[in-house]
Design a protein around this motif. Sequence first.
Motif, PDB file in Angstrom:
ATOM      1  N   ALA A  99      10.010 -34.600 -43.353  1.00  0.00           N
ATOM      2  CA  ALA A  99       9.794 -33.906 -44.618  1.00  0.00           C
ATOM      3  C   ALA A  99      10.095 -34.841 -45.788  1.00  0.00           C
ATOM      4  N   LEU A 100      11.165 -35.611 -45.660  1.00  0.00           N
ATOM      5  CA  LEU A 100      11.525 -36.558 -46.713  1.00  0.00           C
ATOM      6  C   LEU A 100      10.467 -37.663 -46.830  1.00  0.00           C
ATOM      7  N   ALA A 101      10.017 -38.161 -45.690  1.00  0.00           N
ATOM      8  CA  ALA A 101       9.009 -39.224 -45.692  1.00  0.00           C
ATOM      9  C   ALA A 101       7.715 -38.747 -46.346  1.00  0.00           C
ATOM     10  N   TYR A 102       7.297 -37.534 -46.008  1.00  0.00           N
ATOM     11  CA  TYR A 102       6.053 -36.995 -46.579  1.00  0.00           C
ATOM     12  C   TYR A 102       6.192 -36.782 -48.081  1.00  0.00           C
ATOM     13  N   SER A 103       7.307 -36.202 -48.501  1.00  0.00           N
ATOM     14  CA  SER A 103       7.511 -35.939 -49.927  1.00  0.00           C
ATOM     15  C   SER A 103       7.491 -37.233 -50.726  1.00  0.00           C
ATOM     16  N   PHE A 104       8.133 -38.278 -50.182  1.00  0.00           N
ATOM     17  CA  PHE A 104       8.131 -39.553 -50.902  1.00  0.00           C
ATOM     18  C   PHE A 104       6.725 -40.139 -50.950  1.00  0.00           C
ATOM     19  N   TRP A 105       6.044 -40.145 -49.815  1.00  0.00           N
ATOM     20  CA  TRP A 105       4.716 -40.747 -49.735  1.00  0.00           C
ATOM     21  C   TRP A 105       3.742 -40.078 -50.704  1.00  0.00           C
ATOM     22  N   GLU A 106       3.840 -38.759 -50.838  1.00  0.00           N
ATOM     23  CA  GLU A 106       2.937 -38.021 -51.711  1.00  0.00           C
ATOM     24  C   GLU A 106       3.112 -38.401 -53.179  1.00  0.00           C
ATOM     25  N   SER A 107       4.323 -38.767 -53.552  1.00  0.00           N
ATOM     26  CA  SER A 107       4.592 -39.080 -54.958  1.00  0.00           C
ATOM     27  C   SER A 107       4.776 -40.577 -55.202  1.00  0.00           C
ATOM     28  N   ALA A 108       4.637 -41.401 -54.175  1.00  0.00           N
ATOM     29  CA  ALA A 108       4.886 -42.838 -54.297  1.00  0.00           C
ATOM     30  C   ALA A 108       3.833 -43.507 -55.182  1.00  0.00           C
TER      31      ALA A 108
ATOM     32  N   ALA B 178      10.262 -48.717 -40.917  1.00  0.00           N
ATOM     33  CA  ALA B 178       9.373 -49.029 -42.035  1.00  0.00           C
ATOM     34  C   ALA B 178      10.053 -48.754 -43.372  1.00  0.00           C
ATOM     35  N   PHE B 179      10.719 -47.619 -43.474  1.00  0.00           N
ATOM     36  CA  PHE B 179      11.401 -47.277 -44.718  1.00  0.00           C
ATOM     37  C   PHE B 179      12.597 -48.200 -44.960  1.00  0.00           C
ATOM     38  N   GLU B 180      13.293 -48.570 -43.893  1.00  0.00           N
ATOM     39  CA  GLU B 180      14.457 -49.456 -44.022  1.00  0.00           C
ATOM     40  C   GLU B 180      14.022 -50.816 -44.567  1.00  0.00           C
TER      41      GLU B 180
ATOM     42  N   PRO C 236      14.571 -51.019 -53.761  1.00  0.00           N
ATOM     43  CA  PRO C 236      15.585 -49.968 -53.613  1.00  0.00           C
ATOM     44  C   PRO C 236      15.123 -48.581 -54.060  1.00  0.00           C
ATOM     45  N   THR C 237      14.006 -48.498 -54.786  1.00  0.00           N
ATOM     46  CA  THR C 237      13.511 -47.175 -55.177  1.00  0.00           C
ATOM     47  C   THR C 237      12.873 -46.443 -53.993  1.00  0.00           C
ATOM     48  N   ILE C 238      12.599 -47.173 -52.940  1.00  0.00           N
ATOM     49  CA  ILE C 238      12.094 -46.556 -51.712  1.00  0.00           C
ATOM     50  C   ILE C 238      13.305 -46.115 -50.887  1.00  0.00           C
ATOM     51  N   PRO C 239      13.398 -44.855 -50.536  1.00  0.00           N
ATOM     52  CA  PRO C 239      14.605 -44.361 -49.871  1.00  0.00           C
ATOM     53  C   PRO C 239      14.736 -44.862 -48.434  1.00  0.00           C
ATOM     54  N   ARG C 240      15.953 -44.877 -47.972  1.00  0.00           N
ATOM     55  CA  ARG C 240      16.208 -45.099 -46.548  1.00  0.00           C
ATOM     56  C   ARG C 240      16.174 -43.741 -45.868  1.00  0.00           C
ATOM     57  N   LEU C 241      15.706 -43.697 -44.646  1.00  0.00           N
ATOM     58  CA  LEU C 241      15.727 -42.467 -43.849  1.00  0.00           C
ATOM     59  C   LEU C 241      16.885 -42.601 -42.863  1.00  0.00           C
ATOM     60  N   VAL C 242      17.942 -41.890 -43.145  1.00  0.00           N
ATOM     61  CA  VAL C 242      19.178 -42.057 -42.378  1.00  0.00           C
ATOM     62  C   VAL C 242      19.308 -40.960 -41.323  1.00  0.00           C
ATOM     63  N   PRO C 243      19.249 -41.319 -40.050  1.00  0.00           N
ATOM     64  CA  PRO C 243      19.412 -40.310 -38.998  1.00  0.00           C
ATOM     65  C   PRO C 243      20.849 -39.823 -38.931  1.00  0.00           C
ATOM     66  N   ILE C 244      21.025 -38.586 -38.586  1.00  0.00           N
ATOM     67  CA  ILE C 244      22.365 -38.019 -38.443  1.00  0.00           C
ATOM     68  C   ILE C 244      22.582 -37.559 -37.001  1.00  0.00           C
ATOM     69  N   SER C 245      21.767 -36.612 -36.555  1.00  0.00           N
ATOM     70  CA  SER C 245      21.930 -36.091 -35.197  1.00  0.00           C
ATOM     71  C   SER C 245      21.630 -37.141 -34.140  1.00  0.00           C
ATOM     72  N   THR C 246      20.757 -38.091 -34.474  1.00  0.00           N
ATOM     73  CA  THR C 246      20.373 -39.114 -33.501  1.00  0.00           C
ATOM     74  C   THR C 246      20.928 -40.483 -33.870  1.00  0.00           C
ATOM     75  N   ARG C 247      21.921 -40.512 -34.729  1.00  0.00           N
ATOM     76  CA  ARG C 247      22.347 -41.802 -35.286  1.00  0.00           C
ATOM     77  C   ARG C 247      22.801 -42.792 -34.221  1.00  0.00           C
ATOM     78  N   ARG C 248      23.409 -42.313 -33.157  1.00  0.00           N
ATOM     79  CA  ARG C 248      23.896 -43.252 -32.143  1.00  0.00           C
ATOM     80  C   ARG C 248      22.743 -43.955 -31.426  1.00  0.00           C
ATOM     81  N   MET C 249      21.532 -43.343 -31.481  1.00  0.00           N
ATOM     82  CA  MET C 249      20.382 -43.984 -30.868  1.00  0.00           C
ATOM     83  C   MET C 249      19.832 -45.097 -31.754  1.00  0.00           C
ATOM     84  N   PHE C 250      20.264 -45.113 -33.020  1.00  0.00           N
ATOM     85  CA  PHE C 250      19.728 -46.080 -33.966  1.00  0.00           C
ATOM     86  C   PHE C 250      20.779 -47.068 -34.460  1.00  0.00           C
ATOM     87  N   GLU C 251      21.949 -47.049 -33.864  1.00  0.00           N
ATOM     88  CA  GLU C 251      22.994 -47.977 -34.282  1.00  0.00           C
ATOM     89  C   GLU C 251      22.545 -49.393 -33.964  1.00  0.00           C
TER      90      GLU C 251
END
Length: 284
Positions: free
Chosen positions: A54-63, A243-245, A252-267
């Motif tokens: 949802a965050l990725a789509y919202s940013f892309w639409e207004s980028a 891609a976002f990272e 820096p105006t492009i947001p990072r997408l930070v996982p929470i529930s799956t964060r250990r899979m992305f460490e």
Amino acid sequence: MSEHTLASLASALGAPDPALLDALLDGTTEAQLVAKGKHIASSRVLTDVRRLYALAYSFWESATVAQKETLRGFSAELLSVAVHQAIALDAMLIEHEERGDSRGASRATRDAALREAFEKALTLRDQAHSILLKVAGNAAAAEEEVNQAVGTAEDPAALARGLGALIALAKKYVDEPAGPVKIRAEILRLDHDYIAKIEAAADTLATTARAASARPAGEKVTQGSLDRADGVNLMLLTHIISAFENAHEQDPTIPRLVPISTRRMFERKVKKKSSDEGSAGAIS
């Protein structure tokens, strides 16, 4: 906070070409997908993808054009694939958790609806075939054109193709200029209302066929198939987060997408910079 759901994202993005997922999975084995997904609960994966997509789509639409240019490695097509795989995972998880008669009743209802839609469509197809033969006239070429259009009814997909071809032929006859074909169409009551009736039956057939084929009859969602779906979703999520990272590091105006529930899979294992710093210090 974005109000987008997976369903609204799917609607906005449209259905992806199946070839896109095949291309993204190319070179990845089934065993690798299962191994990737078996270490995390599906619910955790879904929690993160709902929020991050949802965050990725919202940013892309207004980028801006410049931001999109920097955000390489991401596209609306990639997000569409990811969203639809997330929806598939959600459906699999629900079915996996459902036990007892309710699932069987649901399957029986879908199968009954398909049988009813198929019979109605088949009856209309046969009627339309007969009418079109009469409208076409006695010329061998015209008769062959109608017979070729009708096709077969070996399965819902074949029946739907035949209906589509007959509908196209019927529209051609109805729209004929004044002449024998036009006259025969009028006296046999081949008109746009009748064509619309056939189109509605074809649409209903297609819809019920998709619902019935969502899960082959009698097949249960196994833990292994869930693990594979988790692996697919994690792989796609990795593409998008990465891609976002990378873009954020450039802009820096492009947001990072930070996982929470799956964060250990992305460490990520952050490499020590001492060797690089040492090399930099050696440059005079």
